[in-house]
Design a protein around this motif. Structure first.
Motif, PDB file in Angstrom:
ATOM      1  N   ASP A  49       0.813  -1.208   0.000  1.00 51.31           N
ATOM      2  CA  ASP A  49       0.000   0.000   0.000  1.00 51.31           C
ATOM      3  C   ASP A  49       0.850   1.262   0.000  1.00 51.31           C
ATOM      4  OD1 ASP A  49      -1.307  -2.096   2.239  1.00 51.31           O
ATOM      5  OD2 ASP A  49      -2.654  -1.422   0.648  1.00 51.31           O
ATOM      6  N   ALA A  50       1.896   1.271   0.816  1.00 51.60           N
ATOM      7  CA  ALA A  50       2.691   2.485   1.021  1.00 51.60           C
ATOM      8  C   ALA A  50       3.973   2.434   0.207  1.00 51.60           C
ATOM      9  CB  ALA A  50       3.030   2.639   2.504  1.00 51.60           C
ATOM     10  N   MET A  51       4.358   3.603  -0.312  1.00 50.21           N
ATOM     11  CA  MET A  51       5.604   3.714  -1.064  1.00 50.21           C
ATOM     12  C   MET A  51       6.351   4.962  -0.619  1.00 50.21           C
ATOM     13  SD  MET A  51       4.505   2.364  -4.865  1.00 50.21           S
ATOM     14  CE  MET A  51       6.209   2.082  -5.395  1.00 50.21           C
ATOM     15  N   TYR A  89       9.524  11.975  -0.040  1.00 48.63           N
ATOM     16  CA  TYR A  89       8.072  11.915  -0.089  1.00 48.63           C
ATOM     17  C   TYR A  89       7.626  10.496   0.245  1.00 48.63           C
ATOM     18  CZ  TYR A  89       6.601  16.356  -2.303  1.00 48.63           C
ATOM     19  OH  TYR A  89       6.284  17.665  -2.576  1.00 48.63           O
ATOM     20  N   TYR A  90       6.387  10.372   0.704  1.00 50.59           N
ATOM     21  CA  TYR A  90       5.815   9.052   0.871  1.00 50.59           C
ATOM     22  C   TYR A  90       4.318   9.089   0.569  1.00 50.59           C
ATOM     23  CZ  TYR A  90       4.371  10.494   5.639  1.00 50.59           C
ATOM     24  OH  TYR A  90       3.825  11.135   6.714  1.00 50.59           O
ATOM     25  N   SER A  91       3.791   7.912   0.256  1.00 55.14           N
ATOM     26  CA  SER A  91       2.386   7.789  -0.109  1.00 55.14           C
ATOM     27  C   SER A  91       1.820   6.553   0.581  1.00 55.14           C
ATOM     28  CB  SER A  91       2.246   7.655  -1.628  1.00 55.14           C
ATOM     29  OG  SER A  91       0.937   7.259  -1.982  1.00 55.14           O
ATOM     30  N   GLN A 129       2.512  12.552   1.011  1.00 56.91           N
ATOM     31  CA  GLN A 129       2.921  13.558   1.994  1.00 56.91           C
ATOM     32  C   GLN A 129       4.393  13.889   1.816  1.00 56.91           C
ATOM     33  OE1 GLN A 129       1.204  10.646   3.323  1.00 56.91           O
ATOM     34  NE2 GLN A 129      -0.655  11.832   2.965  1.00 56.91           N
ATOM     35  N   LYS A 130       4.753  15.116   2.171  1.00 56.94           N
ATOM     36  CA  LYS A 130       6.143  15.515   2.138  1.00 56.94           C
ATOM     37  C   LYS A 130       6.914  14.839   3.260  1.00 56.94           C
ATOM     38  CE  LYS A 130       5.402  20.090   0.112  1.00 56.94           C
ATOM     39  NZ  LYS A 130       5.574  21.559   0.293  1.00 56.94           N
ATOM     40  N   GLY A 131       8.144  14.482   2.945  1.00 63.56           N
ATOM     41  CA  GLY A 131       9.063  13.998   3.957  1.00 63.56           C
ATOM     42  C   GLY A 131       9.898  15.137   4.499  1.00 63.56           C
ATOM     43  N   ASP A 132      11.124  14.817   4.882  1.00 61.01           N
ATOM     44  CA  ASP A 132      11.986  15.813   5.517  1.00 61.01           C
ATOM     45  C   ASP A 132      12.686  16.747   4.531  1.00 61.01           C
ATOM     46  OD1 ASP A 132      12.855  13.088   7.638  1.00 61.01           O
ATOM     47  OD2 ASP A 132      11.426  14.691   8.069  1.00 61.01           O
ATOM     48  N   ILE A 133      12.822  16.318   3.267  1.00 61.28           N
ATOM     49  CA  ILE A 133      13.581  17.121   2.295  1.00 61.28           C
ATOM     50  C   ILE A 133      12.847  17.192   0.962  1.00 61.28           C
ATOM     51  CG2 ILE A 133      15.845  16.755   3.368  1.00 61.28           C
ATOM     52  CD1 ILE A 133      16.311  14.559   1.211  1.00 61.28           C
ATOM     53  N   SER A 139       8.937  16.423  -6.813  1.00 63.85           N
ATOM     54  CA  SER A 139       7.493  16.209  -6.877  1.00 63.85           C
ATOM     55  C   SER A 139       7.229  14.737  -7.158  1.00 63.85           C
ATOM     56  CB  SER A 139       6.842  17.082  -7.956  1.00 63.85           C
ATOM     57  OG  SER A 139       7.282  16.689  -9.247  1.00 63.85           O
ATOM     58  N   VAL A 140       6.045  14.270  -6.754  1.00 61.08           N
ATOM     59  CA  VAL A 140       5.670  12.870  -6.950  1.00 61.08           C
ATOM     60  C   VAL A 140       4.220  12.783  -7.399  1.00 61.08           C
ATOM     61  CG1 VAL A 140       7.296  11.922  -5.248  1.00 61.08           C
ATOM     62  CG2 VAL A 140       4.995  12.631  -4.527  1.00 61.08           C
ATOM     63  N   SER A 141       3.834  11.602  -7.845  1.00 61.89           N
ATOM     64  CA  SER A 141       2.440  11.289  -8.124  1.00 61.89           C
ATOM     65  C   SER A 141       2.189   9.849  -7.722  1.00 61.89           C
ATOM     66  CB  SER A 141       2.106  11.508  -9.605  1.00 61.89           C
ATOM     67  OG  SER A 141       2.859  10.628 -10.410  1.00 61.89           O
ATOM     68  N   ARG A 142       0.920   9.524  -7.449  1.00 62.07           N
ATOM     69  CA  ARG A 142       0.573   8.140  -7.108  1.00 62.07           C
ATOM     70  C   ARG A 142      -0.787   7.845  -7.735  1.00 62.07           C
ATOM     71  NH1 ARG A 142       1.072   4.487  -2.546  1.00 62.07           N
ATOM     72  NH2 ARG A 142       1.052   2.435  -3.546  1.00 62.07           N
ATOM     73  N   GLU A 143      -0.739   7.641  -9.033  1.00 61.50           N
ATOM     74  CA  GLU A 143      -1.973   7.384  -9.792  1.00 61.50           C
ATOM     75  C   GLU A 143      -2.346   5.915  -9.787  1.00 61.50           C
ATOM     76  OE1 GLU A 143      -1.411   9.060 -13.649  1.00 61.50           O
ATOM     77  OE2 GLU A 143      -1.159  11.110 -12.895  1.00 61.50           O
ATOM     78  N   LYS A 144      -1.354   5.053  -9.565  1.00 66.14           N
ATOM     79  CA  LYS A 144      -1.586   3.613  -9.502  1.00 66.14           C
ATOM     80  C   LYS A 144      -0.911   3.063  -8.259  1.00 66.14           C
ATOM     81  CE  LYS A 144       0.408   2.679 -13.383  1.00 66.14           C
ATOM     82  NZ  LYS A 144       0.917   1.888 -14.541  1.00 66.14           N
ATOM     83  N   LYS A 145      -1.458   2.001  -7.721  1.00 70.06           N
ATOM     84  CA  LYS A 145      -0.925   1.421  -6.492  1.00 70.06           C
ATOM     85  C   LYS A 145       0.519   0.976  -6.677  1.00 70.06           C
ATOM     86  CE  LYS A 145      -2.083  -2.005  -2.958  1.00 70.06           C
ATOM     87  NZ  LYS A 145      -3.045  -3.066  -2.564  1.00 70.06           N
ATOM     88  N   GLU A 146       0.838   0.460  -7.870  1.00 73.83           N
ATOM     89  CA  GLU A 146       2.143  -0.140  -8.075  1.00 73.83           C
ATOM     90  C   GLU A 146       3.222   0.839  -8.508  1.00 73.83           C
ATOM     91  OE1 GLU A 146      -0.719  -1.040  -9.425  1.00 73.83           O
ATOM     92  OE2 GLU A 146      -0.601  -1.051 -11.612  1.00 73.83           O
ATOM     93  N   SER A 147       2.859   2.114  -8.728  1.00 72.48           N
ATOM     94  CA  SER A 147       3.818   3.052  -9.298  1.00 72.48           C
ATOM     95  C   SER A 147       3.916   4.335  -8.485  1.00 72.48           C
ATOM     96  CB  SER A 147       3.397   3.367 -10.738  1.00 72.48           C
ATOM     97  OG  SER A 147       4.274   4.300 -11.316  1.00 72.48           O
ATOM     98  N   PHE A 148       5.150   4.829  -8.281  1.00 74.71           N
ATOM     99  CA  PHE A 148       5.354   6.047  -7.488  1.00 74.71           C
ATOM    100  C   PHE A 148       6.558   6.797  -8.077  1.00 74.71           C
ATOM    101  CE2 PHE A 148       4.598   8.857  -4.225  1.00 74.71           C
ATOM    102  CZ  PHE A 148       5.510   8.886  -3.169  1.00 74.71           C
TER     103      PHE A 148
END
Lengths: 114, 114
Positions: free
Chosen positions: B30-32, B47-49, B56-60, B65-74
């Motif tokens: 679930d999480a990446m 970043y993490y999802s 959500q933003k991480g420490d740096i 930038s990120v996206s999470r349109e599919k469960k398997e891809s980040f």
């Protein structure tokens, strides 16, 4: 502010002897601790973890000890083998971060001498 | 064979250019997460999802930038706003359960500036 500290950048151990890697933490909210092993140009590999409700967890040659009062954990490898030569990272997470975020130490390079 | 695939293994960026690092997992996690590793330092969270279409933003996070349109891809985009992008980038994933579970890592992408 480094919340997870590995104060020994490197460690050399004779093959067959015990390797002891240390890690200290400052955040009292940490309740889950992990050790990862990393070879150059590869991602870290999960080794062993421990929850704060325990003080010891064992998996084959690897044992992790947790001393909550001292905010200290250690990884024991017995017996040490040449393939154990790698960088070892300890990491921690806490309920305040929903156990989602890991905070890593800076790593200890372990060299096993044949 | 289940795992986390990062591509490319090596990437070069010109000044002012955006580049995107790929991370795919077939573990049904679930999480990446995206981390950055610099020499002599531990892994720092970018970043993490936790679920699809949320991150959500991480420490740096600045300059990324990120996206999470599919469960398997980040995928992670390193933008021109990131002034010091040269580093080893690691993607990780984790199954989310009521108990603690470790993060598992891909083999990383090394990004360099031309």
């Amino acid at each position: 502010d480094q919340q997870v500290k590995q104060n020994s950048p490197s460690l050399s151990v004779q093959e067959g002897r015990i390797s002891i890697l240390n890690c200290d933490y400052t955040n009292s909210m940490f309740d889950y601790f992990l050790w990862y092993k990393k070879y150059p140009a590869e991602g870290p590999t999960f080794l062993i973890s421990i929850s704060s409700i325990k003080d010891k967890n064992e998996d084959g040659r690897f044992t992790v000890f947790l001393n909550k009062s001292a905010k200290h954990l250690s990884l024991h490898i017995v017996p040490s083998q040449p393939g154990d030569s790698a960088v070892y990272f300890c990491a921690a997470s806490g309920t305040s971060g929903g156990n989602e975020k890991l905070t890593f130490g800076t790593g200890t390079r372990l060299t096993i001498i044949p | 064979d289940g795992g986390i695939t990062q591509s490319p293994k090596y990437l070069f960026r010109k000044e002012g250019q955006n580049v995107t690092l790929s991370c795919e997992q077939n573990l049904n996690h679930d999480a990446m997460y995206w981390y950055r590793q610099d020499p002599g330092q531990g892994l720092r969270l970018i970043y993490y999802s936790q679920i699809v279409n949320d991150f959500q933003k991480g420490d740096i996070a600045e300059g990324y930038s990120v996206s999470r349109e599919k469960k398997e891809s980040f995928p992670l985009t390193v933008t021109s706003a990131q002034k010091n992008p040269t580093a080893f980038y690691l993607c990780a994933s984790r199954i989310r359960t009521t108990s603690n579970q470790p993060q598992h890592f891909g083999d990383g992408t090394r990004l360099s500036i031309l």
